[in-house]
Design an enzyme around this catalytic site. Structure first.
Site: not given
Ligand code: 3PG
Ligand code: MG
Length: 398
Positions: A36, A199, A355, A378
């Site tokens: 990142r 899921k 991820g 997300g």
């Molecule tokens: C992530 O790693 O998905 C983003 O940096 C957002 O982090 P968070 O889910 O803690 O808001």
């Protein structure tokens, strides 16, 4: 894109507030995966080359609104400095006198990294006064390169845009929206969506949205078992979301009704437990024994899915096909990673997001053979699910 780009800003000798997503994994004080950080370098180098004074902000982890050294961005400052081969100053508080003084003593091309914005509960609350204090660290210019955080309506992502003159997208943000946007808007066809992971409930919107847009959907991972159980197949001890059986039935019926190619695994690799070295069996999904669980897609499925992928001109992949962290159950995910890499070399546009699937592609050393690997977890899922991202919407229209 109808939003301002960093290329549109007059940056020389101006302090620009750059929100990045440096939410990276740490091992002690070492950054264990700097992807990142490296992905924001084009934006940072552009700003530096054009004489901007860079005030860089991010969150790291979830420190619950108060300072916690475990979530300090200081190790990231060292990593960034090493990657850019330039000094990176660090402010131990993301707002207040020290940060302000340091921002004002930056010279053209200089860099300052602020401490974790989530040390303040006001960040996640998108508090106006806090956003204003962040904005005070720049000269009216904001760049958002934090695609991974764009689904969060937080102060350093959204609130701050109300207190600057121009809020523009950085280069990583533009690249993410270009690739993921292509898949949603005008994908070269056939367009194949591959969805896996544990899921169904995490991915309902993605499944529904991509079922409208793609030509076929390949399903793997534990989520397949909720669909199997909904069809009345034996699932043994496999992971099933019992409260999603009705939803799964509805999705299956909808696919059938519309003649949509919704493909579930035909065979799988079974184990009695999720443990390295555990004995495995391979068999058809119609004959799962009672005390076994499905932990990977099987070789017939890999072959069938790979054939689909070979015909594709666009591929979007989110979520692994099995417990790829264990060598017993990694063949499905690695097999599909190879198929997706091969499709890329034949000219398909291939996009991997989320991820775990990203980690899988890295594990088999095929990352360079994928058109685009998203830095968003997300955020990518929400975007592919058809949602508008608040961090993108807040940027200044052209
Ligand atoms: C992530 O790693 O998905 C983003 O940096 C957002 O982090 P968070 O889910 O803690 O808001
Ligand atoms: Mg997250």
């Amino acid at each position: 894109m109808n939003k301002l780009s960093i290329e549109d800003l007059a940056l020389r000798s101006k302090r620009v507030f750059i929100r990045v997503d440096f939410n990276v994994p740490l091992e002690g004080v070492c950054v264990s995966d700097d992807t990142r950080i490296r992905e924001t370098l084009p934006t940072l180098r552009t700003a530096m080359a054009r004489g901007a004074r860079l005030v860089i902000a991010s969150h790291l982890g979830r420190p619950k609104g108060k300072p916690d050294p475990v979530y300090s961005l200081r190790p990231v400052a060292s990593k960034l400095s090493q990657l850019l081969d330039r000094p990176v100053d660090f402010a131990i508080d993301c707002v207040g006198a020290e940060a302000l003084t340091k921002s004002k003593s930056l010279t053209d091309g200089g860099l300052l990294l602020l401490e974790n914005v989530r040390y303040y509960k006001e960040e996640e609350a998108n508090d106006e006064a806090f956003a204003q204090r962040l904005a005070a660290l720049c000269d009216g210019l904001f760049v958002c390169d934090a695609f991974g955080s764009a689904h969060r309506a937080h102060a350093s992502v959204v609130g701050i845009t109300r207190f600057v003159q121009q809020a523009a997208a950085g280069k990583l943000m533009e690249k993410e929206l270009r690739y993921l946007g292509l898949a949603l808007a005008s994908p070269p066809r056939p367009f194949i969506a591959i969805l896996g992971g544990a899921k169904v409930s995490d991915k309902i919107e993605v499944i529904e949205n991509l079922m409208k847009l793609a030509d076929a959907m390949l399903i793997g991972g534990a989520m397949a078992y909720t669909f199997f159980k909904a069809q009345g197949l034996p699932v043994g001890k496999s992971l099933v979301e019992d409260d999603k059986l009705e939803l799964a039935s509805r999705l299956l019926a909808d696919a059938k009704h519309r003649n949509f190619r919704f493909l579930l695994p035909m065979d799988h690799v079974l184990g009695r437990e999720v443990k390295a070295g555990t004995p495995t069996e391979t068999g058809d999904v119609t004959a799962t024994p009672a005390d076994w669980m499905g932990l990977d897609i099987g070789p017939k499925t890999v072959a069938a899915f790979s054939e689909e992928i070979a015909r594709a001109r666009t591929v979007v992949w989110n979520g692994p096909m099995g417990v790829f962290e264990l060598p017993e159950f990694d063949k499905g995910t690695l097999g599909l990673a190879r198929a997706v890499a091969a499709a890329t070399s034949r000219g398909a546009t291939t996009i991997v997001g989320g991820g775990d699937s990203v980690a899988a592609v890295h594990k088999c050393g095929l990352a360079a053979q994928i058109s685009h690997i998203s830095t968003g977890g997300g955020a990518a899922i929400e975007f592919l699910g058809g949602r508008k991202l608040p961090g993108v919407e807040a940027l200044t229209n052209r």
